[in-house]
Design a protein around this motif. Structure first.
Motif, short mmCIF file in Angstrom:
data_model
loop_
_atom_site.label_atom_id
_atom_site.label_comp_id
_atom_site.label_asym_id
_atom_site.label_seq_id
_atom_site.Cartn_x
_atom_site.Cartn_y
_atom_site.Cartn_z
N VAL A 74 0.89 -1.16 0.12
CA VAL A 74 0.05 0.19 -0.01
C VAL A 74 0.84 1.08 0.11
O VAL A 74 0.68 2.04 -0.77
N LEU A 75 1.75 1.22 0.97
CA LEU A 75 2.75 2.64 1.00
C LEU A 75 3.29 2.97 -0.16
O LEU A 75 3.30 4.07 -0.61
N PRO A 76 4.20 1.92 -0.82
CA PRO A 76 4.90 2.07 -1.89
C PRO A 76 3.95 2.57 -3.11
O PRO A 76 4.26 3.40 -4.03
N SER A 77 2.59 2.00 -3.32
CA SER A 77 1.96 2.28 -4.24
C SER A 77 1.20 3.82 -4.22
O SER A 77 0.99 4.47 -5.25
N ALA A 78 1.14 4.10 -3.07
CA ALA A 78 0.65 5.38 -2.68
C ALA A 78 1.57 6.58 -2.56
O ALA A 78 1.36 7.67 -2.38
N LEU A 79 2.87 6.22 -2.88
CA LEU A 79 3.97 6.99 -2.50
C LEU A 79 3.87 8.33 -3.21
O LEU A 79 4.20 9.46 -2.82
N PRO A 80 3.59 8.29 -4.62
CA PRO A 80 3.50 9.61 -5.35
C PRO A 80 2.66 10.85 -4.68
O PRO A 80 2.96 11.99 -4.52
N GLU A 81 1.52 10.48 -4.28
CA GLU A 81 0.37 11.14 -3.57
C GLU A 81 0.71 11.56 -2.29
O GLU A 81 0.53 12.66 -1.93
N ILE A 82 1.56 10.71 -1.59
CA ILE A 82 1.97 11.05 -0.26
C ILE A 82 3.10 12.15 -0.27
O ILE A 82 3.06 13.19 0.46
N LEU A 83 4.08 11.86 -1.39
CA LEU A 83 4.89 13.13 -1.49
C LEU A 83 4.36 14.57 -1.86
O LEU A 83 4.92 15.55 -1.35
N THR A 84 3.58 14.53 -2.55
CA THR A 84 2.58 15.63 -3.04
C THR A 84 2.08 16.26 -1.69
O THR A 84 2.18 17.39 -1.56
N GLY A 85 1.47 15.59 -0.73
CA GLY A 85 1.01 15.83 0.54
C GLY A 85 2.02 16.31 1.38
O GLY A 85 1.51 17.54 2.04
N ILE A 86 3.01 15.77 1.26
CA ILE A 86 4.48 16.34 2.02
C ILE A 86 4.63 17.76 1.61
O ILE A 86 5.09 18.68 2.40
N ARG A 87 4.70 17.85 0.43
CA ARG A 87 5.28 19.17 -0.33
C ARG A 87 4.03 20.07 0.07
O ARG A 87 4.62 21.31 0.73
N VAL A 88 3.04 19.74 0.12
CA VAL A 88 1.92 20.76 0.70
C VAL A 88 1.91 21.11 2.27
O VAL A 88 1.80 22.33 2.52
N ALA A 89 2.44 20.05 2.73
CA ALA A 89 2.46 20.03 4.26
C ALA A 89 3.59 21.22 4.75
O ALA A 89 3.32 22.13 5.62
N VAL A 90 4.76 20.83 4.14
CA VAL A 90 5.97 21.72 4.39
C VAL A 90 5.62 23.15 4.08
O VAL A 90 5.89 24.06 4.76
N GLY A 91 4.84 23.53 2.93
CA GLY A 91 4.51 24.75 2.65
C GLY A 91 3.61 25.38 3.65
O GLY A 91 3.82 26.70 3.93
#
Length: 260
Positions: A177-194
């Motif tokens: 699950v986590l590897p498959s969802a990684l692209p969207e998770i990284l997008t959320g991380i960028r939003v969170a850091v912003g």
């Protein structure tokens, strides 16, 4: 044939836009439409950059202010991203948890940081704890929401294939699950850091020296507009650098993003 020169052209366009902004800023300041205390010239801000970098401001150099803010952002984001990924996995994979925690996460995500800063100060005092907690709370919901949405979007065939290969049920979240969802998770991380970065000024309104937000807040009290503008520029430029690093990490971890 034009591909190799495109980064060069983008660089020239970026430099050109910066030059135009500086020219307009200088023209407005030189025209004295507003007094210098409201719109200082770029040279005055540059002079403050040199002064605060060498002699300091409020007892700390500009580098010390920036490092203090980055440390708070780093701690808040690390806790928020870690908690957001774990919470997002639970919300995305367990319907009961989704029903219980989905609405509270969405509720917190809609709150501006200043709405709960006073409460955090009452609970944790005026030292580092309320600042880190504020940045944590600002960073956690975007990661949790993006992770939960990504987890729900994982195709069932991936899970069935993993089960048929003998992957234990308890390992499915980490190995499939986590590897498959990684692209969207990284997008959320960028939003969170912003979001966390834009919240640093609010976090440092209380006992924020040293810190870029605290420096801006202190300079505002004494109408030191050149220091305020300098702080804003430092936050923006360092934020651009951090986002560039996150984009580089994204390209390294998910090189297949955007490819057919």
């Amino acid at each position: 044939m034009n591909a190799p020169s495109s980064p060069h052209r983008r660089g020239l366009l970026t430099l050109g836009s910066v030059a135009v902004i500086l020219a307009v800023w200088q023209a407005v300041a030189a025209a004295r439409i507003w007094p210098p205390v409201l719109v200082p010239e770029p040279a005055a801000v540059w002079e403050k950059l040199i002064t605060t970098s060498t002699e300091g401001y409020a007892g700390h150099t500009l580098g010390e202010h920036l490092l203090a803010s980055l440390r708070r952002i780093l701690l808040g984001c690390l806790y928020g991203i870690g908690g957001g990924i774990a919470l997002g996995l639970l919300i995305g994979m367990v319907p009961t948890v989704r029903a219980l925690l989905g609405p509270p996460v969405t509720f917190v995500r809609t709150l501006p940081p200043l709405a709960y800063l006073s409460l955090l100060v009452i609970w944790f005092g005026i030292d580092e704890e309320p600042k880190v907690w504020l940045l944590l709370i600002a960073a956690l919901p975007p990661v949790a929401v993006s992770t939960a949405d990504a987890v729900r979007g994982v195709h069932e065939d991936y899970l069935n294939a993993a089960r048929s290969l003998g992957v234990p049920r308890w390992q499915l979240p980490w190995r499939v699950v986590l590897p498959s969802a990684l692209p969207e998770i990284l997008t959320g991380i960028r939003v969170a850091v912003g979001v966390a970065y834009t919240s640093v000024v609010a976090a440092e309104t209380v006992n924020g020296i040293p810190g870029i937000g605290g420096m801006i807040r202190d300079a505002q009290r004494y109408n030191q507009t050149d220091v305020v503008i300098l702080g804003i520029l430092i936050i923006g430029l360092s934020g651009l650098l951090i986002d560039f690093l996150l984009q580089t990490l994204d390209r390294r971890l998910v090189p297949w993003r955007g490819r057919d």
